[in-house]
Motif scaffolding. Structure first.
Motif, PDB file in Angstrom:
ATOM      1  N   UNK A   1       0.860  -1.174   0.000  1.00 29.39           N
ATOM      2  CA  UNK A   1       0.000   0.000   0.000  1.00 29.39           C
ATOM      3  C   UNK A   1       0.905   1.235   0.000  1.00 29.39           C
ATOM      4  N   UNK A   2       0.327   2.356  -0.399  1.00 30.75           N
ATOM      5  CA  UNK A   2       1.125   3.550  -0.680  1.00 30.75           C
ATOM      6  C   UNK A   2       2.009   3.959   0.506  1.00 30.75           C
ATOM      7  N   UNK A   3       1.405   3.956   1.694  1.00 30.71           N
ATOM      8  CA  UNK A   3       2.157   4.402   2.873  1.00 30.71           C
ATOM      9  C   UNK A   3       3.339   3.484   3.141  1.00 30.71           C
ATOM     10  N   UNK A   4       3.090   2.182   3.074  1.00 29.66           N
ATOM     11  CA  UNK A   4       4.159   1.228   3.341  1.00 29.66           C
ATOM     12  C   UNK A   4       5.253   1.370   2.277  1.00 29.66           C
TER      13      UNK A   4
ATOM     14  N   UNK B   1       6.109   4.008   0.494  1.00 31.71           N
ATOM     15  CA  UNK B   1       6.921   5.209   0.722  1.00 31.71           C
ATOM     16  C   UNK B   1       7.870   4.977   1.895  1.00 31.71           C
ATOM     17  N   UNK B   2       7.337   4.326   2.928  1.00 33.52           N
ATOM     18  CA  UNK B   2       8.155   4.037   4.102  1.00 33.52           C
ATOM     19  C   UNK B   2       9.355   3.161   3.730  1.00 33.52           C
TER      20      UNK B   2
ATOM     21  N   UNK C   1      10.675   2.820   0.750  1.00 31.31           N
ATOM     22  CA  UNK C   1      11.599   3.545  -0.128  1.00 31.31           C
ATOM     23  C   UNK C   1      12.477   4.506   0.672  1.00 31.31           C
ATOM     24  N   UNK C   2      11.833   5.247   1.581  1.00 30.75           N
ATOM     25  CA  UNK C   2      12.614   6.190   2.397  1.00 30.75           C
ATOM     26  C   UNK C   2      13.622   5.467   3.277  1.00 30.75           C
TER      27      UNK C   2
END
Lengths: 535, 306
Positions: free
Chosen positions: A411-414, A416-417, A419-420
């Motif tokens: 999911x998008x949040x995971x 991004x997390x 990737x960061x």
């Protein structure tokens, strides 16, 4: 599965009824007030304040003005003066002297002065969270943001129409940066006193052609012509943008004449092909998205540490096949980091030629057995259907040379997390330019260790990243571009740290009430309403 | 009175339990909501700064007590994805969800009960098979499919109803049918089976012996008792409808609780997620209380049991 079913059903239903019908005959069309433009977006905006967003630009682009605007110029783009009347640059490239137009007033009647420009710069650092990069280049920016100063030392207001800006280091792309929507000029007096700036339409005071009449969260927002606007009166006097979260419903509304302009990028390509390509072909306008898709390697991964693996992968990907198979030709191959249409684009940079046999041979020579290389190919669940197809296409190409790319969706949040946190092995990224200067993309991805790591690249070539960070200070435009191109070649060809893939065409379709439409220069979904002419 | 107090206390406990569970769950699953909020341009330093501003770096128990204190003041915080106070968003969305739920419930119950009674009255006849076939279709057809077909036929082709929106009462007709279709199928089947079961009871034979007609027995003797399980189902259905219908609200562009919940889940919007889930829990608890109360009204014999 559900999404696929909906797509197929929508395509079948619309194809079955012959696609286009006369919009003008529907009840929705006949009662429309003149001068009204009805549009739709899939998601609501979160704010109208440019200090708080890097995405929701439709309202700021239309209610505020900037010192400069980037405008389409055929396939290219050009930077035009907007509020700025003229400017000069000092010999060391650090100080800019500006003169702004003297007869501009905000929608509340307040005159627009140099002090408002200064306040707008300062506000991005003191009130905002998202767009601090550009004002941070000004002397004293860091101190102001950290609360060590009360104003921006490098910004000197000389009188109502004259001011100078001194940068900490020369930046030849500064003028292009000032055309970014985030550099919108707000009214100092009303904004300082505002209690809900960004949320409350009544407090959104700009000098642009429109004002915000209302914003009903998750439902719609309305813009109206600003009679105090100093420019030519636009064809569209009122805009209602509805939030239609379902693409199928948006499609039916357009077909039914309930909306006048549709972003075909919101719809599935099967629906675009069946319902728009033929029946609406004369109403389709397009603009290349000035940006690109790319394959990003995490060089902390044991396989991707090896440049031969990265180069082999670059050779194994059939980009031309993506262009025909996924985009039906509505895309073009990119060859580097700086996308086509951007200052500094190097048309002579040869991308790795598709050669699966050579790729396989390279892997064998590097000592890898068939099937030995496996990695997680991380995908964000909110990526567009075409981006998801790119993943599948690459995984298939890599399988052909004995590399297993295991597509994992988050999911998008995971995502991004991950990737960061540098946890992704490899992903297909996308970047659309904020302004027309190579620094925008070069600095974002390779401007330093922290920047490269936050994109999960973990690019180890510190020397190259130092040069990328210093490139904006090269005053001679020719030399600066040459430096960017040399760095780009090193990263893409020698280091193969980034595999350029494609840039898309952004397609829009306008209804029978619209005479013409010109999309934003970089192919944003957001557009200038003044670029819509009603019939 | 004692029972009522007991029930209310249970409801409060359930709400507290859900609030606690939810609070823990949204914090243990991976993903940083601040990174999500800041989008593609976020850099780690900015993410850290905003996390601090939002209090997300405080100890978890401290965050929970702050959250609980705020919830008691009906302050659910500010939505990360929509940028507005959650209470304001839910207040704006609830009237639409309520209208949709009432319309869908009226459609579902009137249709379901009518079809159920007719099917039971003419059991194993053509009409029974027809109604039960339709109800099976209602149960098995996904909402998005029904919604698309309704939009296509009534809005796109016939132009008699709007495709989407909440501009007038007409806007709620298609979403109510799409949403209520499934509930109608369940109610019809349960009504039929319940009626047929009651019709096997001894007191029904007595009613026939008194000379009542088939319709008279069905309506005046069997229906009230047959309603008991149906009422339970209706109360549960209504509490589900009032919690928001994600697909229906999305397809018909209705700004309701279901869409807020979907936005909260997609965007890992913790304040909005907590607000919408607590609201749904409250709806479920109240729905069950309502079912109990209706039971009492319909059948005073079970007062003691409750």
């Amino acid at each position: 599965m559900k999404k696929k079913m909906i797509t197929v059903l929508a395509a079948v239903l619309l194809a079955g009824c012959g696609g286009k019908k006369e919009q003008g005959t529907s009840a929705a069309q006949s009662s429309v007030e003149s001068g009204l433009l009805r549009g739709a977006v899939l998601c609501d905006i979160t704010t109208m304040d440019v200090a708080e967003t890097t995405d929701d630009y439709l309202i700021p682009m239309n209610i505020f003005e900037r010192l400069f605007e980037t405008r389409p110029d055929g396939e290219e783009s050009k930077i035009e003066n907007s509020l700025c009347k003229s400017y000069t640059v000092s010999e060391d490239g650090k100080t800019y002297d500006f003169e702004i137009l003297g007869d501009v007033v905000f929608s509340n009647g307040n005159p627009l002065t140099a002090s408002d420009v200064k306040y707008s710069f300062e506000r991005l650092l003191t009130k905002g969270r998202q767009n601090t990069d550009i004002p941070l280049e000004v002397v004293g920016g860091e101190d102001l943001m950290n609360g060590k100063a009360e104003s921006l030392a490098g910004f000197e207001v000389k009188d109502d129409t004259h001011f100078s800006v001194t940068l900490t280091a020369p930046n030849a792309g500064f003028i292009a940066e000032l055309s970014s929507p985030c550099m919108s000029i707000v009214d100092e007096e009303s904004t300082k006193n505002a209690g809900g700036f960004g949320k409350n339409p009544a407090e959104m005071i700009g000098s642009g052609p429109y004002t915000v009449k209302e914003w009903v969260s998750n439902d719609h927002y309305t813009l109206e012509y600003n009679p105090r606007y100093h420019g030519a009166e636009p064809s569209v006097k009122k805009v209602i943008m509805k939030v239609i979260p379902d693409a199928g419903t948006m499609n039916l509304m357009f077909q039914n004449g309930e909306i006048d302009l549709i972003d075909l990028g919101s719809l599935d390509s099967a629906v675009v092909e069946s319902a728009y390509r033929t029946a609406w072909k004369d109403h389709i306008v397009s603009r290349p998205k000035v940006g690109l898709y790319f394959l990003a390697f995490n060089e902390n991964n044991s396989y991707f540490k090896d440049v031969k693996v990265r180069q082999a992968i670059a050779r194994a990907i059939n980009v031309d096949d993506m262009i025909t198979g996924i985009y039906n030709g509505d895309a073009k191959r990119e060859n580097g980091i700086i996308p086509s249409g951007v200052l500094g684009y190097n048309k002579d940079l040869e991308p790795f030629a598709y050669d699966p046999s050579a790729a396989k041979k390279m892997l064998e020579e590097a000592g890898y057995k068939d099937g030995e290389i496996q990695f997680e190919f991380s995908m964000d669940s909110t990526m567009s259907s075409s981006q998801q197809l790119i993943y599948q296409s690459i995984a298939r190409d890599l399988a052909a040379v004995g590399i297993k790319a295991d597509i994992q969706t988050y999911d998008h949040t995971t995502w991004i997390d991950r990737r960061l946190g540098g946890k992704t092995d490899c992903y297909v990224g996308k970047w659309i330019m904020d302004y027309n200067d190579p620094a925008n993309i070069m600095i974002t991805f390779f401007g330093g260790e922290s920047k490269a790591n936050s994109r999960a690249l973990n690019y180890p070539n510190i020397e190259i990243m130092d040069r990328v960070a210093k490139a904006p200070a090269i005053l001679d435009e020719g030399q600066r571009i040459a430096e960017y191109q040399a760095l780009e070649k090193q990263i893409v060809k020698e280091d193969a740290a980034w595999v350029p893939l494609v840039s898309e065409l952004h397609l829009y379709c306008f209804g029978n009430r619209v005479k013409s439409f010109t999309p934003q220069w970089a192919g944003f979904g957001d557009f200038y309403v003044t670029d819509v002419v009603l019939g | 009175m004692k029972q009522i107090v007991q029930r209310l206390l249970q409801a409060v406990l359930v709400l507290f339990g859900v609030a606690l569970l939810l609070f823990i769950m949204v914090r243990v699953i991976p993903g940083n909501p601040v990174a999500m909020m800041m989008g593609d341009h976020a850099d780690p330093a900015a993410i850290e700064r905003i996390s601090h501003e939002l209090g997300l770096d405080r100890p978890i128990h401290e965050q929970f007590f702050i959250y609980l204190r705020n919830v008691l003041r009906l302050d659910f915080g500010t939505s990360i994805t929509l940028g507005r106070p959650v209470a304001d968003l839910m207040t704006a969305a609830f009237p639409n969800t309520l209208k949709l739920a009432v319309c869908a419930a009226v459609f579902a119950w009137v249709t379901g009960i009518f079809c159920g009674i007719i099917s039971a009255a003419y059991s194993n006849s053509f009409i029974d098979h027809l109604f039960m076939g339709i109800s099976l279709l209602g149960l098995s057809m996904p909402v998005f499919l029904i919604a698309m077909v309704l939009q296509y036929v009534f809005a796109y082709h016939l132009h008699i109803l709007p495709i989407s929106g909440t501009d007038s009462w007409k806007s709620f007709i298609l979403p109510a049918i799409a949403l209520g279709w499934n509930c109608a199928g369940s109610v019809a089947r349960l009504m039929r089976s319940s009626l047929l079961e009651v019709m096997e009871e001894d007191y029904i034979d007595t009613a026939y012996a008194k000379g009542r007609s088939h319709a008279g027995v069905l309506i005046f003797h069997a229906l009230r008792n047959a309603f008991l399980p149906v009422v339970t189902m209706m109360a549960v259905q209504f509490s589900a409808l009032i919690s928001g219908a994600v697909i229906t609200e999305t397809v018909f562009s209705i700004n309701g609780i279901g869409r807020l919940a979907a936005a909260a889940i997609n965007g890992r919007d913790i304040p909005l997620l907590q607000g919408t889930v607590l609201f749904s829990t409250l709806a479920a608890v109240l729905g069950n209380l309502l079912a109990d109360w209706l039971y009492l009204l319909l059948d005073p014999r079970i007062t003691e049991a409750i």
